[in-house]
Design an enzyme around this catalytic site. Structure first.
Site, PDB file in Angstrom:
ATOM      1  N   ARG A 287      -3.742 -10.175   4.888  1.00 36.81           N
ATOM      2  CA  ARG A 287      -4.175 -10.204   3.490  1.00 36.81           C
ATOM      3  C   ARG A 287      -3.023  -9.683   2.633  1.00 36.81           C
ATOM      4  NH1 ARG A 287      -6.637  -6.673  -0.190  1.00 36.81           N
ATOM      5  NH2 ARG A 287      -8.152  -7.677  -1.597  1.00 36.81           N
TER       6      ARG A 287
ATOM      7  N   LYS B 260       0.814  -1.217   0.000  1.00 40.12           N
ATOM      8  CA  LYS B 260       0.000   0.000   0.000  1.00 40.12           C
ATOM      9  C   LYS B 260       0.845   1.264   0.000  1.00 40.12           C
ATOM     10  CE  LYS B 260      -4.373  -1.878   1.516  1.00 40.12           C
ATOM     11  NZ  LYS B 260      -5.487  -1.881   2.485  1.00 40.12           N
TER      12      LYS B 260
END
Length: 407
Positions: A380, A345
């Site tokens: 995840r 991210k």
């Protein structure tokens, strides 16, 4: 004679060590409950109650940080920091049950918080499968989208999607998370029919070719997509909106009785990064979850089937994301397994200067390590193999027998 200082990560590890050096089961239980100080923030407490709480905390073997305004008996409310071991907190709770000014209710809340915070073992089950979360599980990401921020367009064909799924399972994935709509910042919603077209054939083909011994989650906030996915063989609903974008989603999860991930998001993917602001990001997300869980239960969702995800990057500034990771253990008071999604991210790029999401592996692994040691039960990720190696080493270190070599 040899003298050293030993460190123990939690009560259970200390208890195992005490047993190893010859303590009785009862003695190890008592001693281990005295070892770790819990720092409990209590806000909105009556100043009169705060003074009583401090006195009772000291009498029980703990202490309480009380602001000066409470010590001066000013009327109103304040925030205090209660410091107590598990054993002294148990004695304090008994004392508070007899006190006025809301302290009886505080005793009940403290008991609930302590019970939830100490809970370390979870499991999810569906369709005859069970995944024990005593050890962290890996959720592998399978985006069947043309525009996801990291792997958009790579797995659009069914064959390539199935192949990638197979590789992730071989590399250690416990759950395969399939998504047909990018939720990167600024993304536009995908029409319902298009999302169904992208995801359902992939789920059907994965089940046909790879079997049903592993969990599949459907990453969607649309109840119609979720229902078709469950019907095709999915087991878990992963809803970035926490049941808020589609009012029928909670009812669907209740109807199917399946596990569900409820995530926190501020705004929508299209606008979530337009000046998000929090006074206290962790407190506000916990309060969001408390209300979301109660609303879901009212619609028939079983609380034990829920998994919480604080939503790294979804309506969060860099400092918010870092605060969530630093204070992740605070979410344990909800008594539910915590899922964390930091993989590749942008907050990692903001720190490292790496603009290419695929080159953010090291930062991703660092964030996963920080999450696991603070209580995350599901991670995840895009990079399953590397994550599995990290977890294998971390667990080997953390689970080694304490007291090795002692007499």
């Amino acid at each position: 004679m040899f003298v050293t200082i030993r460190e123990f990560k939690d009560k259970e590890e200390l208890k195992r060590y005490l047993l190893l050096i010859g303590n009785t089961e009862a003695g190890a239980e008592i001693l281990s409950s005295k070892a770790f100080t819990l720092n409990i923030e209590i806000s909105g407490i009556d100043t009169r109650a705060a003074n009583i709480l401090k006195q009772d905390a000291i009498a029980a073997g703990g202490d309480c940080g009380v602001p000066r305004k409470a010590s001066l008996f000013e009327k109103g409310t304040c925030t205090v920091l209660l410091m107590a071991t598990e054993r002294s907190l148990s004695r304090l709770i008994d004392k508070l049950r007899l006190q006025p000014f809301g302290l009886k209710q505080l005793a009940e809340k403290l008991e609930e918080v302590l019970r939830n915070y100490a809970k370390g073992e979870f499991s999810i089950s569906y369709r005859g499968k069970e995944l024990n979360l005593k050890k962290p599980a890996i959720m592998g990401i399978l985006n069947v989208t043309p525009d996801s921020f990291s792997d958009g367009g790579e797995f659009l064909s069914i064959d390539r999607a199935v192949k990638h799924c197979e590789e992730m399972l071989e590399n250690g994935a416990d759950i395969i998370d399939i998504g047909g709509e990018s939720t990167r910042p600024g993304s536009e919603p995908v029409p319902l029919k298009e999302e169904i077209r992208r995801t359902i054939p992939v789920i059907e083909e994965i089940r046909r070719k790879l079997g049903d011994k592993f969990f599949i989650s459907i990453d969607t906030y649309k109840s119609e997509v979720a229902e078709k996915a469950l019907d095709a063989g999915a087991d878990i609903v992963n809803d970035i909106s926490g049941f808020h974008f589609d009012p029928k989603m909670a009812e669907l999860v209740a109807k199917w009785g399946c596990p569900a991930v409820i995530m926190h998001i501020k705004g929508t993917p299209k606008d979530m990064q337009k000046n998000p602001y929090y006074e206290d990001v962790v407190r506000e997300i916990i309060q969001y979850f408390e209300k979301t869980i109660e609303d879901a239960k009212e619609k028939g969702v079983k609380e034990e089937q829920l998994i919480i995800d604080p939503g790294i990057g979804f309506g969060k500034r860099l400092k918010d994301n870092l605060s969530i990771l630093k204070r992740l253990s605070e979410f344990k008071i909800l008594g539910l397994p915590i899922l964390i999604g930091t993989s590749r991210k942008s907050f990692i790029g903001a720190i490292t200067g790496e603009s290419d999401p695929k080159k953010r592996l090291e930062g991703t692994l660092a964030s996963i390590y920080a999450s696991i040691i603070r209580g995350a039960k599901i991670v995840r990720v895009h990079d399953v193999k590397e994550t599995k190696s990290l977890l294998d080493i971390l667990l080997a270190i953390e689970e080694k027998v304490y007291g090795e070599g002692t007499k």
